[in-house]
Enzyme design. Structure first.
Site, PDB file in Angstrom:
ATOM      1  N   ASP A  14       0.838  -1.196   0.000  1.00  0.00           N
ATOM      2  CA  ASP A  14       0.000   0.000   0.000  1.00  0.00           C
ATOM      3  C   ASP A  14       0.875   1.248   0.000  1.00  0.00           C
ATOM      4  OD1 ASP A  14      -2.319  -1.512  -0.047  1.00  0.00           O
ATOM      5  OD2 ASP A  14      -2.403  -1.652   2.140  1.00  0.00           O
ATOM      6  N   LEU A  64      -8.097  -4.962  -7.159  1.00  0.00           N
ATOM      7  CA  LEU A  64      -8.747  -3.795  -7.755  1.00  0.00           C
ATOM      8  C   LEU A  64     -10.256  -3.796  -7.540  1.00  0.00           C
ATOM      9  CD1 LEU A  64      -6.696  -3.389 -11.061  1.00  0.00           C
ATOM     10  CD2 LEU A  64      -6.284  -2.404  -8.800  1.00  0.00           C
ATOM     11  N   LYS A  65     -10.796  -4.868  -7.013  1.00  0.00           N
ATOM     12  CA  LYS A  65     -12.211  -4.927  -6.610  1.00  0.00           C
ATOM     13  C   LYS A  65     -13.140  -4.414  -7.705  1.00  0.00           C
ATOM     14  CE  LYS A  65     -11.080  -4.175  -1.685  1.00  0.00           C
ATOM     15  NZ  LYS A  65      -9.670  -3.745  -1.833  1.00  0.00           N
ATOM     16  N   ASP A  68     -18.732  -3.283 -11.919  1.00  0.00           N
ATOM     17  CA  ASP A  68     -19.251  -2.536 -13.059  1.00  0.00           C
ATOM     18  C   ASP A  68     -20.224  -3.450 -13.793  1.00  0.00           C
ATOM     19  OD1 ASP A  68     -19.429  -0.657 -15.297  1.00  0.00           O
ATOM     20  OD2 ASP A  68     -17.477   0.111 -14.653  1.00  0.00           O
ATOM     21  N   PRO A  70     -21.458  -6.317 -16.397  1.00  0.00           N
ATOM     22  CA  PRO A  70     -20.774  -7.600 -16.614  1.00  0.00           C
ATOM     23  C   PRO A  70     -19.710  -7.572 -17.700  1.00  0.00           C
ATOM     24  CG  PRO A  70     -23.101  -7.982 -16.231  1.00  0.00           C
ATOM     25  CD  PRO A  70     -22.929  -6.494 -16.321  1.00  0.00           C
ATOM     26  N   THR A  72     -17.891  -5.125 -18.903  1.00  0.00           N
ATOM     27  CA  THR A  72     -16.717  -4.341 -18.510  1.00  0.00           C
ATOM     28  C   THR A  72     -15.853  -5.099 -17.510  1.00  0.00           C
ATOM     29  OG1 THR A  72     -17.856  -2.253 -18.918  1.00  0.00           O
ATOM     30  CG2 THR A  72     -15.976  -2.192 -17.411  1.00  0.00           C
ATOM     31  N   THR A 122     -13.718  -4.865   5.420  1.00  0.00           N
ATOM     32  CA  THR A 122     -13.403  -4.964   6.846  1.00  0.00           C
ATOM     33  C   THR A 122     -13.472  -3.617   7.554  1.00  0.00           C
ATOM     34  OG1 THR A 122     -11.031  -4.842   6.334  1.00  0.00           O
ATOM     35  CG2 THR A 122     -11.980  -7.030   6.621  1.00  0.00           C
TER      36      THR A 122
END
Length: 236
Positions: A14, A64-65, A68, A70, A72, A122
């Site tokens: 990070d 990157l979670k 959007d 489907p 994409t 979390t």
């Protein structure tokens, strides 16, 4: 030092730029840990950073979670798989069609990239969930979304240590549990709400443990990573 089998520790890089991330990676041992690249670092440093981490021998979790429509998300997951990352993730809240499209895209790519779904972040507690329209305790939302991820063909879920045991009981060991919010005893909580020590996370059934600041901000990151990897190995 080495650990038996593939490493279960994932170190979160990070950082706001490639230089400190690569400086940290140079101190770590790919036999002990994998690396996680998130939104800020990837946006600044791009796929080239992932390729350089691969060249150092590390497997990379591209965090990157995606969330959007489907088509994409499928394209993004296909690109991640083509990059050769070990794992990529999406938001389970994207729904079944998005999850299925993501799983199919990864399965069709060469290699074997794992795909996991974020259930409940979390940093969220019950009050936060209520603000966004998800009434009830986080555990209920996590289990509902974990079931959706499994039914949609994903390899696992990203969940807190608190919910990992319940996910294992309901869905079995075949659904991988990737756990952020892991802190050694005495470490600062940071912005995490639902956390556990490495040993407690392993006892709860977590398969892969994501650790950031306790390693990246340590005076000796290599020693900190080795100590946590040893705790994970000793716990099971």
């Amino acid at each position: 030092m080495s650990v038996p089998g593939p490493p279960r520790l994932v170190v979160a890089l990070d950082f706001p730029a490639a230089a400190p991330a690569e400086a940290l990676a140079a101190q770590l041992d790919p036999r002990l840990c994998r690396l996680k690249v998130g939104k800020e670092l990837f946006t600044r440093a791009g796929p080239q950073l992932v390729e350089r981490l691969h060249a150092r021998g590390f497997e990379v979790f591209l965090d990157l979670k995606y969330h959007d429509i489907p088509n994409t998300v499928a394209g993004a997951c296909r690109a991640a798989a083509d990059l050769g990352v070990w794992m990529v993730n999406v938001h389970a809240l994207g729904g079944r069609r998005m999850l299925e499209a993501a799983a199919e895209a990864v399965a069709a790519a060469e290699g074997r990239t794992l795909i996991t779904a974020v259930t409940v972040l979390t940093s969220h507690d019950a009050a936060t969930l209520e603000e966004i329209g998800l009434a009830g305790p986080p555990r209920e939302a996590v289990l509902r979304l974990a079931g959706l991820a499994q039914a949609s063909g994903l390899d696992g879920v990203v969940c807190s240590p608190e919910e990992a045991a319940a996910i294992g009981e309901r869905f079995g060991a075949g659904l991988l549990r990737v756990t952020p919010g892991v802190r050694p005893a005495g470490a600062a909580l940071g912005d995490q709400q639902r956390i556990a020590t490495p040993a407690a996370a392993v006892a709860a059934g977590c398969d892969h443990l994501v650790v950031g600041r306790p390693i990246t901000a340590a005076e000796d990151p290599a020693a900190a990573a080795a100590a946590i990897a040893a705790e994970i190995a000793a716990a099971g």
